[in-house]
Motif scaffolding. Sequence first.
Motif: not given
Length: 598
Positions: A321-327, A381-388, A533-534, A537-549
Motif C-alpha cells: 500500500l503506502g501511498s494508496s487510498y486503501y486500508d 536480497t530481501k528487496d521488494y522490487l518495483a518491476l516494470d 518509500g520506493t 516505475p512512471y515516477e522513477d523513470a520521469v524523475q531525474n529525466t533531463p529536459i532536451f526541449e
Amino acid sequence: MGTITAVRTEAEADKSQLVEMNWDPITRIVGSLGIFTKIDFGKRKVAECHSTSSIFRGYSIFMKGKDPRDAHFITSRICGICGDNHATCATYAQNMAFGVRPPAIAEWIVNLGEAAEYMFDHNIFQDNLVGVDFCEKMVKETNPGVWEKATKTAAPHAELHGFRTIGDIMTALNPFTGSFYRETLQVSRYTREMFCLMEGRHVHPSTLYPGGVGTVPTVQLFTDYIVRLMKYVEFMKKVVPLHDDLFDFFYEALPGYEEVGRRRILLGCWGSFNNPDVCDYTYQKMTDWGRGMFVTPGVVVDGKLVTTDLVDINLNIRILLGSSYYDDWQNSETFVSKDPLGNPVDQRHPWNQSTLPRPQKRDFKDKYTWVMSPRWYDARTKDYLALDTGGGPIARFWATALAGIVDIGYVKATGHSVKIYLPKTVSLPEVELEWKIPKWSNAIERDRARTYFQAYAAASALHFAEQALAELHAGRTKTWNDFKVPEEAIGCGFHEAVRGVLSHHVVIRNHKIANYHPYPPTPWNANPRDMYGTPGPYEDAVQNTPIFEENGPDKFKGIDIMRAVRSFDPCLPCGVHMYLGNGKVLETSHSPMFGYQP
C-alpha cells in the motif's frame, strides 16, 4: 492548453528554478493517469514526479459471489482496449481451477488471436499515438534545431522503407496527413479482422471459454487469417528499419538522450502463447509448462535473469500500500495459506488480498492515488522490487533472449538476442531481424522493442497457423472439453497483455468466487511510492529525466516527459490534457535527494 511563465534574473542564476507542471489525465485505463511534476529549468531536469489515478474500479469487490464460469466475460470489461487479454488470462485461471485442459487446436486458435491483438495494438499505439511525439509538427515545435538536422540527415535504410531523410520519416508521421500515419490506420483494420476471425469479436471475445473455444476451425478460417498475416509480414519488413533509423537519429541528434525515461533494469514478464504439447494447466507442473511458452516468463534484475519459474514468480508477488487510498488487510481473512505444492502463501499475495477502499483527499506527502503498489519480492536480497513491464515488449524480449529456450524456426532466442525470420512475401525477399539486448531500459529502447515485437508476433503466428492446420488436417477438430465447477478450488492465470504482465488469481468456495484479483500492467507501471518509500516505475523513470526541449517554461510542452511516460504504453495516451494555469515558481535551496529543499 494554458501557459506558464517563470521569470529568472541573473542574480538567481545559481539557484534551482522549480516549476510545478501537471499532466492530468494522460490515460483513462484503470482510472485516469495523472503525472504531477516539479521541473528544475535551471538544471534542465525533472526534480520530482508523482503518478496518480483518480478513479476506483472495484472489480475485486464485485467479483465476489459470482459464478466462476462467468469470470472471463466479466473481467474482459475491465478494459476497452485489451479486454481479450483479460478474457484469455481469466480462462487460464479457470482451466486450472476447474482442472480442464483444452484441445490443442483450441490453444493454437487462442494464440493466433492474441498474436493478432499484439500486432493490432502495438501498430496503432506505436504509429498513431507514440509516433506523433516524433512527427514533424511536434519536433518543429519542441526542438527546431533537431528538425533542421533531420531534414539534412540521410536515412540509413532508405532503400528498405522509401523515405530519403529522417525529416521525411517525421513528415510521414504527421497525424492524418502523413503517408505512413495513414498507412498504419489501414493496417490496424486488417489486424483487427485477424483477431475477430479467431476470437469472434474485438475487444470482448465471444468465443473464448474455459476448456477451449467456440471458434469453428476450417481451412477457410485459417486461410483468411494467413492472407492478412502475410500482408503484415511484408509491412514489418519496412517498419523495423524505419523505426531503427528514427530512434537511432535521436541518440545522434541529442547526445545524452538515453537518459530520457531511463531507470534501473527491473523487468517482469509473465510469459505468453501457451504450448499445448506441455501445458496442462496444473499448478504442480506450472514450472515446466511456463518455460514451454513461446514468450518465456522471467524476472530481469540489473540485466540478469533471476528466474523463469512461474511458481517462483507467483509466490513472490506482493501487493503493498503506502501511498494508496486503501486500508491494510494484514489482519483480514487468509484465503490461501499454502499453494498446491505446499509452499506458504504470503498475506500480501493476490490470493489473500482484501480490497478495503478508503477515499480521501490527495496528499503527495501521504496518500495520493487509487493504484496499489505491486512488487516482486526478491528472496536473494530481501528487496521488494518495483518491476516494470517496459510497455510489454522490452521485458518480453529481455527475458526470452536471456533464457535462450524459444526456438521454433520463425523465432529463436540466442541467450543475448532474439532472431526473427520473416519469409518471402509478394514483393520482398525473406528477412532476418535481430533484437539485441540494449544498454539501457529507457524511453527509446522501450519504443524500439515494441516495433520488433510486432515482427515477433507475426513470425510466431506463422508457426501457430501451421500447427493449427496440422491439427485440422489430422481430423482433430474438437475445440472444447467439458468440466465441472468444483466446490472449492484455487487458480491462477499468467499472460502478457499488450502492455505487459497480466495475472488473474481466483479462490472458489461453495461453487462461487470467494476472492478474485486481476493485476494488469497499469498497476505495475503506474503505481505510487510504496510503504518503503520506493517510487513506482512512471515516477522513477520521469524523475531525474533531463529536459532536451528547446522551449522555455512559458511555452513548455513537456515532450521529453511525455515520451518517457508513453514509452510504457499507457492506454489512450491520445487523451492527454495538459493543465498549467498561470503556473507557480518555487525558489528553493539545495537538497542532496532531489536537488531542492521543499
